[in-house]
Design a protein around this motif. Sequence first.
Motif, PDB file in Angstrom:
ATOM      1  N   ASP A   1      28.990 -40.072 -33.015  1.00  0.00           N
ATOM      2  CA  ASP A   1      28.849 -41.525 -32.891  1.00  0.00           C
ATOM      3  C   ASP A   1      27.414 -41.999 -33.106  1.00  0.00           C
ATOM      4  O   ASP A   1      26.837 -42.673 -32.244  1.00  0.00           O
ATOM      5  CB  ASP A   1      29.299 -42.003 -31.500  1.00  0.00           C
ATOM      6  N   PRO A   2      26.822 -41.693 -34.239  1.00  0.00           N
ATOM      7  CA  PRO A   2      25.436 -42.130 -34.470  1.00  0.00           C
ATOM      8  C   PRO A   2      25.360 -43.647 -34.602  1.00  0.00           C
ATOM      9  O   PRO A   2      26.309 -44.280 -35.054  1.00  0.00           O
ATOM     10  CB  PRO A   2      25.070 -41.458 -35.790  1.00  0.00           C
TER      11      PRO A   2
ATOM     12  N   PRO B   1      30.860 -35.312 -25.734  1.00  0.00           N
ATOM     13  CA  PRO B   1      31.858 -35.107 -24.673  1.00  0.00           C
ATOM     14  C   PRO B   1      33.209 -34.719 -25.283  1.00  0.00           C
ATOM     15  O   PRO B   1      33.592 -35.274 -26.320  1.00  0.00           O
ATOM     16  CB  PRO B   1      31.941 -36.483 -24.004  1.00  0.00           C
TER      17      PRO B   1
ATOM     18  N   SER C   1      32.592 -25.623 -38.274  1.00  0.00           N
ATOM     19  CA  SER C   1      31.355 -26.403 -38.356  1.00  0.00           C
ATOM     20  C   SER C   1      31.406 -27.560 -37.370  1.00  0.00           C
ATOM     21  O   SER C   1      30.415 -27.886 -36.731  1.00  0.00           O
ATOM     22  CB  SER C   1      31.166 -26.967 -39.771  1.00  0.00           C
TER      23      SER C   1
ATOM     24  N   ARG D   1      20.020 -37.173 -32.201  1.00  0.00           N
ATOM     25  CA  ARG D   1      21.302 -37.435 -31.532  1.00  0.00           C
ATOM     26  C   ARG D   1      21.857 -38.808 -31.901  1.00  0.00           C
ATOM     27  O   ARG D   1      23.044 -39.071 -31.747  1.00  0.00           O
ATOM     28  CB  ARG D   1      21.115 -37.395 -30.009  1.00  0.00           C
ATOM     29  N   ARG D   2      20.962 -39.703 -32.337  1.00  0.00           N
ATOM     30  CA  ARG D   2      21.374 -41.087 -32.561  1.00  0.00           C
ATOM     31  C   ARG D   2      21.592 -41.409 -34.031  1.00  0.00           C
ATOM     32  O   ARG D   2      21.965 -42.528 -34.364  1.00  0.00           O
ATOM     33  CB  ARG D   2      20.293 -42.029 -31.998  1.00  0.00           C
TER      34      ARG D   2
ATOM     35  N   ASN E   1      37.427 -38.488 -32.003  1.00  0.00           N
ATOM     36  CA  ASN E   1      36.736 -38.706 -33.276  1.00  0.00           C
ATOM     37  C   ASN E   1      37.281 -37.805 -34.371  1.00  0.00           C
ATOM     38  O   ASN E   1      37.505 -38.243 -35.495  1.00  0.00           O
ATOM     39  CB  ASN E   1      35.226 -38.469 -33.121  1.00  0.00           C
TER      40      ASN E   1
ATOM     41  N   TYR F   1      40.506 -39.023 -35.549  1.00  0.00           N
ATOM     42  CA  TYR F   1      40.353 -40.226 -36.359  1.00  0.00           C
ATOM     43  C   TYR F   1      39.887 -39.887 -37.778  1.00  0.00           C
ATOM     44  O   TYR F   1      40.458 -40.351 -38.767  1.00  0.00           O
ATOM     45  CB  TYR F   1      39.361 -41.195 -35.697  1.00  0.00           C
TER      46      TYR F   1
ATOM     47  N   ARG G   1      35.732 -37.391 -26.413  1.00  0.00           N
ATOM     48  CA  ARG G   1      35.159 -38.132 -27.525  1.00  0.00           C
ATOM     49  C   ARG G   1      35.308 -37.336 -28.825  1.00  0.00           C
ATOM     50  O   ARG G   1      35.661 -37.858 -29.878  1.00  0.00           O
ATOM     51  CB  ARG G   1      33.675 -38.328 -27.208  1.00  0.00           C
TER      52      ARG G   1
ATOM     53  N   ARG H   1      28.925 -28.783 -29.792  1.00  0.00           N
ATOM     54  CA  ARG H   1      28.018 -28.156 -28.835  1.00  0.00           C
ATOM     55  C   ARG H   1      26.571 -28.593 -29.066  1.00  0.00           C
ATOM     56  O   ARG H   1      25.863 -28.929 -28.123  1.00  0.00           O
ATOM     57  CB  ARG H   1      28.100 -26.625 -28.936  1.00  0.00           C
ATOM     58  N   LEU H   2      26.144 -28.589 -30.328  1.00  0.00           N
ATOM     59  CA  LEU H   2      24.739 -28.921 -30.618  1.00  0.00           C
ATOM     60  C   LEU H   2      24.400 -30.356 -30.224  1.00  0.00           C
ATOM     61  O   LEU H   2      23.301 -30.639 -29.763  1.00  0.00           O
ATOM     62  CB  LEU H   2      24.423 -28.721 -32.109  1.00  0.00           C
ATOM     63  N   TYR H   3      25.357 -31.263 -30.427  1.00  0.00           N
ATOM     64  CA  TYR H   3      25.101 -32.679 -30.137  1.00  0.00           C
ATOM     65  C   TYR H   3      25.576 -33.069 -28.745  1.00  0.00           C
ATOM     66  O   TYR H   3      25.502 -34.237 -28.380  1.00  0.00           O
ATOM     67  CB  TYR H   3      25.788 -33.573 -31.174  1.00  0.00           C
ATOM     68  N   LYS H   4      26.105 -32.087 -27.988  1.00  0.00           N
ATOM     69  CA  LYS H   4      26.649 -32.368 -26.653  1.00  0.00           C
ATOM     70  C   LYS H   4      27.646 -33.524 -26.689  1.00  0.00           C
ATOM     71  O   LYS H   4      27.540 -34.466 -25.882  1.00  0.00           O
ATOM     72  CB  LYS H   4      25.525 -32.699 -25.669  1.00  0.00           C
TER      73      LYS H   4
ATOM     74  N   LEU I   1      30.925 -26.398 -33.758  1.00  0.00           N
ATOM     75  CA  LEU I   1      29.515 -26.105 -33.498  1.00  0.00           C
ATOM     76  C   LEU I   1      28.751 -27.406 -33.231  1.00  0.00           C
ATOM     77  O   LEU I   1      27.956 -27.491 -32.293  1.00  0.00           O
ATOM     78  CB  LEU I   1      28.876 -25.375 -34.678  1.00  0.00           C
ATOM     79  N   LEU I   2      29.012 -28.419 -34.056  1.00  0.00           N
ATOM     80  CA  LEU I   2      28.314 -29.698 -33.886  1.00  0.00           C
ATOM     81  C   LEU I   2      28.616 -30.316 -32.524  1.00  0.00           C
ATOM     82  O   LEU I   2      27.755 -30.939 -31.919  1.00  0.00           O
ATOM     83  CB  LEU I   2      28.694 -30.666 -35.009  1.00  0.00           C
TER      84      LEU I   2
END
Lengths: 279, 258
Positions: free
Chosen positions: B164-165, B119, B108, B87-88, B126, B129, B122, B114-117, B111-112
């Motif tokens: 936001d890694p 918000p 794609s 997640r990070r 993103n 941007y 955000r 949902r997978l990375y939750k 899907l990400l």
Amino acid sequence: MAELSPRPVDERPLSGPVAYLLLVRMWSKSASQYRVSLMLTSLAQLLTTSLDLIAIVVIYAQVQTIAGFTLPETLYLYGTTRLAFGLSDLVASGVENLATTIRLGNFDLVLIRPVSSLAQALADQFTPKRFGKLVAPLITLGWALDTLPVQWTVLKILVCIGTVVSGFVIYCALWVLTGCISFIAVDAQEVSNSFTYGSEFATEYPLQIFGRPLGLALTFVLPVAFVTWQPSLYVLGHADPFGLPGFLRFASPFAAAVLSAVAALAWRGCVRRYRSTGS
Amino acid sequence: MTAEPIILAEKLTKIFTSRKKRTRTSFTAVDGIDLRIEPGELVGYIGPNGAGKSTTIKMLTGILTPTSGTLRVAGHEPQRERVRLARRIGVVFGQRTTLWWDLPLKDSFTLLQRLYKIPPDRFVANLAYYTEALDLGPFLDRPVRQLSLGQRMRGDITAALLHDPAVVYLDEPTIGLDVVSKHAVREFLSDLNRRSGTTILLTTHDIADIERLCSRVVAIDHGRVTYDGSLDALRADRDLETVVRELYLGRSLVDTTE
């Protein structure tokens, strides 16, 4: 775009089953981009799974019983096994692609996602055509249940449902275990197929026709006999031709639980030892 | 307040062993690397093919389990806490895509989310941007298989950043790109590092990537660090290309006597 990277608010990873369903939806969407192909392959799956059904019916046109089992009884065995396997095929056969995924180094991409690697491997290349494999078993089982001269009791109904559920779980565990083989021998897909598809073939027929040594081997070496054979003996009111103790009739759920635990542990061990490939 | 390093490796080692007909052979891909990277750094990680760059990155992401040594990334032990760490961090493999081949690019991304939750607000911000910064607008609705390599790479970079890694690993992100796309990717990465303080670890064989982007360079060869210092110190005497060639040919610029 923020000025810094905040820690995620909700730190818990997405649960495996939810991730699995999300990925299944994506793969289904992918598959439906090629609609004609999807329809034709679904039909092909339906037809090929009906072929051995026809073989069984043809044999029974010549004889009354095989090893003491009548046609509806054999079709009950066939239906429950096929249904359990079809459901596991629907849910878990994605691990079949694991050998290729690993060989191409694409398992790396699985491991960079914040969700269970097993959920991703199971969902891999899911396609709705697998529903085609459920049609023949459902019709067969429906007919067998309707025709069988069985006095249904609550326990027998439970054992019947338990047969399919335990069988489904056992087959899923076998899929996972065979997926683990891919980690060890990357070109192992053929070895794996002889486990899953081979054992499915074995339990569709009354085990007795394979003879005692093989029957015992299948009961204990591979837990496949639990899938339908033992519980079905109870439902159909047959004595065990091999003379095994009676408690085995009800042991399927335990076998399923043990095998799932083994599969889960094996999976963890394999992912930990994953070597990746190339650059 | 002194911040903890975002990446800390001590004596990091990876040995591959294989068994063929009862003879064991082992190969040391990474041989006791020490690495300390502070938050917000943009580090070029270079070395010849087979030097151990990818193996290091795969340990930093939790893909591979180190044979020995200690490793912490963003406060996590990568292999053991792989799912949490994922997640990070963001990862871009230049030679592979993580996008869904047959589906529109934006599928794609959803899907990400949902997978990375991620918000929803955000995610929307993103995506807007990156769509602007990497000019994704014209092909967001096109299946990935129809995208050019440059377009796909921009899609892959976005996919690695939407959550936001804190750390981003880029493994040869400019490989195979034309001059214009390369330039666009470089400008974007430089801007990302400056604006959001994202730590970036970049492997590349492109000298221009290093010159344009990296303030610090770490070079490895045969699994050992052969240079770790600023870009300016590296090119103080001679031009960068000559120094890098020497590093690739096995010269070491660090004191390896212990």
